[in-house]
Design an enzyme around this catalytic site. Sequence first.
Site, mmCIF file in Angstrom:
data_model
loop_
_atom_site.group_PDB
_atom_site.id
_atom_site.type_symbol
_atom_site.label_atom_id
_atom_site.label_comp_id
_atom_site.label_asym_id
_atom_site.label_seq_id
_atom_site.Cartn_x
_atom_site.Cartn_y
_atom_site.Cartn_z
ATOM 1 N N ASN A 1 6.422 90.143 41.569
ATOM 2 C CA ASN A 1 7.319 90.780 40.591
ATOM 3 C C ASN A 1 7.227 89.971 39.301
ATOM 4 O O ASN A 1 7.785 88.887 39.206
ATOM 5 C CB ASN A 1 8.756 90.780 41.137
ATOM 6 C CG ASN A 1 9.751 91.318 40.123
ATOM 7 O OD1 ASN A 1 9.374 91.855 39.082
ATOM 8 N ND2 ASN A 1 11.035 91.165 40.419
ATOM 9 N N TRP A 2 6.519 90.525 38.350
ATOM 10 C CA TRP A 2 6.275 89.774 37.096
ATOM 11 C C TRP A 2 7.481 89.773 36.167
ATOM 12 O O TRP A 2 7.480 89.066 35.166
ATOM 13 C CB TRP A 2 5.069 90.362 36.356
ATOM 14 C CG TRP A 2 3.774 90.173 37.074
ATOM 15 C CD1 TRP A 2 3.567 89.530 38.267
ATOM 16 C CD2 TRP A 2 2.476 90.605 36.636
ATOM 17 N NE1 TRP A 2 2.235 89.545 38.600
ATOM 18 C CE2 TRP A 2 1.552 90.212 37.603
ATOM 19 C CE3 TRP A 2 2.028 91.304 35.521
ATOM 20 C CZ2 TRP A 2 0.188 90.473 37.493
ATOM 21 C CZ3 TRP A 2 0.667 91.575 35.406
ATOM 22 C CH2 TRP A 2 -0.243 91.153 36.385
ATOM 23 N N LYS A 3 8.458 90.609 36.476
ATOM 24 C CA LYS A 3 9.665 90.722 35.632
ATOM 25 C C LYS A 3 9.250 90.978 34.170
ATOM 26 O O LYS A 3 8.231 91.625 33.936
ATOM 27 C CB LYS A 3 10.541 89.478 35.800
ATOM 28 C CG LYS A 3 10.820 89.187 37.289
ATOM 29 C CD LYS A 3 11.891 88.185 37.561
ATOM 30 C CE LYS A 3 12.072 88.027 39.057
ATOM 31 N NZ LYS A 3 13.154 87.117 39.434
ATOM 32 N N HIS B 1 16.889 95.558 42.936
ATOM 33 C CA HIS B 1 16.732 94.126 42.640
ATOM 34 C C HIS B 1 18.039 93.577 42.073
ATOM 35 O O HIS B 1 18.724 94.258 41.304
ATOM 36 C CB HIS B 1 15.587 93.918 41.646
ATOM 37 C CG HIS B 1 15.183 92.472 41.562
ATOM 38 N ND1 HIS B 1 15.914 91.546 40.850
ATOM 39 C CD2 HIS B 1 14.159 91.789 42.132
ATOM 40 C CE1 HIS B 1 15.342 90.352 40.986
ATOM 41 N NE2 HIS B 1 14.282 90.481 41.760
ATOM 42 N N SER C 1 12.446 81.856 45.073
ATOM 43 C CA SER C 1 11.770 80.560 44.969
ATOM 44 C C SER C 1 10.736 80.346 46.074
ATOM 45 O O SER C 1 10.543 79.223 46.553
ATOM 46 C CB SER C 1 12.789 79.418 44.950
ATOM 47 O OG SER C 1 13.606 79.513 43.798
ATOM 48 N N GLU D 1 16.422 89.008 49.303
ATOM 49 C CA GLU D 1 16.362 88.018 48.233
ATOM 50 C C GLU D 1 17.765 87.447 47.991
ATOM 51 O O GLU D 1 18.557 88.053 47.252
ATOM 52 C CB GLU D 1 15.864 88.653 46.935
ATOM 53 C CG GLU D 1 14.466 89.228 47.028
ATOM 54 C CD GLU D 1 13.825 89.354 45.643
ATOM 55 O OE1 GLU D 1 12.765 88.753 45.446
ATOM 56 O OE2 GLU D 1 14.403 90.026 44.765
ATOM 57 N N GLU E 1 18.679 91.544 39.792
ATOM 58 C CA GLU E 1 18.784 91.490 38.326
ATOM 59 C C GLU E 1 19.186 92.852 37.773
ATOM 60 O O GLU E 1 19.910 92.946 36.784
ATOM 61 C CB GLU E 1 17.460 90.979 37.730
ATOM 62 C CG GLU E 1 17.315 89.476 37.954
ATOM 63 C CD GLU E 1 15.893 88.972 38.098
ATOM 64 O OE1 GLU E 1 14.947 89.658 37.681
ATOM 65 O OE2 GLU E 1 15.729 87.868 38.663
ATOM 66 N N GLY F 1 8.427 85.903 42.450
ATOM 67 C CA GLY F 1 8.688 86.002 41.016
ATOM 68 C C GLY F 1 7.810 85.023 40.258
ATOM 69 O O GLY F 1 6.609 85.254 40.050
ATOM 70 N N GLY F 2 8.390 83.906 39.857
ATOM 71 C CA GLY F 2 7.701 82.919 39.019
ATOM 72 C C GLY F 2 6.308 82.546 39.502
ATOM 73 O O GLY F 2 5.361 82.470 38.705
ATOM 74 N N GLY G 1 14.767 82.186 41.243
ATOM 75 C CA GLY G 1 14.512 81.442 40.003
ATOM 76 C C GLY G 1 15.222 80.103 39.933
ATOM 77 O O GLY G 1 15.319 79.498 38.872
HETATM 78 P P1 13P Z 1 11.440 83.766 42.005
HETATM 79 O O1 13P Z 1 10.273 83.738 42.954
HETATM 80 O O2 13P Z 1 11.075 83.405 40.607
HETATM 81 O O3 13P Z 1 12.605 82.997 42.560
HETATM 82 O O4 13P Z 1 11.925 85.310 41.922
HETATM 83 C C1 13P Z 1 12.111 86.025 43.073
HETATM 84 C C2 13P Z 1 12.341 87.446 42.733
HETATM 85 O O5 13P Z 1 13.338 87.811 42.124
HETATM 86 C C3 13P Z 1 11.292 88.408 43.076
HETATM 87 O O6 13P Z 1 11.737 89.712 42.948
#
Ligand code: 13P
Length: 249
Positions: free
Chosen positions: A10-12, A94, A212, A166, A96, A233-234, A172
């Site tokens: 997930n590149w956000k 998600h 994470s 999640e 967010e 994510g990251g 994050g």
């Molecule tokens: P991180 O891996 O950056 O914690 O993000 C997880 C996430 O929200 C994937 O959708």
Amino acid sequence: MIRKKIVAGNWKMNLQLNDAIQLVEDIAAEAKDILDVELLIFPPTLFLVEIDKIKSHLKVGVQNFYPKESGAFTGEVSISQIKNCGATHALIGHSERREIFQESNELIKLKVDSAIEHEIGVVFCCGEPLSIREGNTQSLYVKQQLIDSLFHLSNSEIQKCIIAYEPIWAIGTGKTATIEQAEEMHCAIRMWVAECYNQEIANSISILYGGSCNASNANELFACPNVDGGLIGGASLKTETFISIVKSF
Ligand code: 13P
């Protein structure tokens, strides 16, 4: 029952178009011999058309869409538009989107229905905030998210879904769930699917961990019996770390 192993990135709201193209090309090249793990990429929607041209065996999805066919919804994209541009999957629910954009369980349910109707694979995200974890009511909380927005689907429809657990306090933050915490929740989710549907369906659904997850901890997380992969994510923004996570099974 052998479940699909899946690693999704997930590149956000990160990267510029050139970086995104380069990243897809590099991941596709590095992963060309990896055929036993399904690889999913969720880039910013704007980049879909270009990424579709070079995605090779990677599958591409969207991080968001609006669950209406067409019309006066300024700024939104429909599921048929994203399908038309090569997306096969959609992230739905998600944290967010739930927190920053106030998406309700009702809207999330509508999105699930819209994706299913258009044969887009649902990656349904659930997970509790820190306050809920501290009060030790995370099971009730996550079960309710599933009941409110996912478990209305029929037996055949639920099998088109991937569930991603999640925990919000792990997203994050560099604070990954322990393998015990991850396995406990994944096992509970599978049990609830079995209760609502049946054991065979529960055994067939891939449940991903997100929060994470990185090249150092993916190995032990993916070794948990009920963890079928990760939503990253990251660590999905660099070829090396993403591929190393993919190779962690
Ligand atoms: P991180 O891996 O950056 O914690 O993000 C997880 C996430 O929200 C994937 O959708």
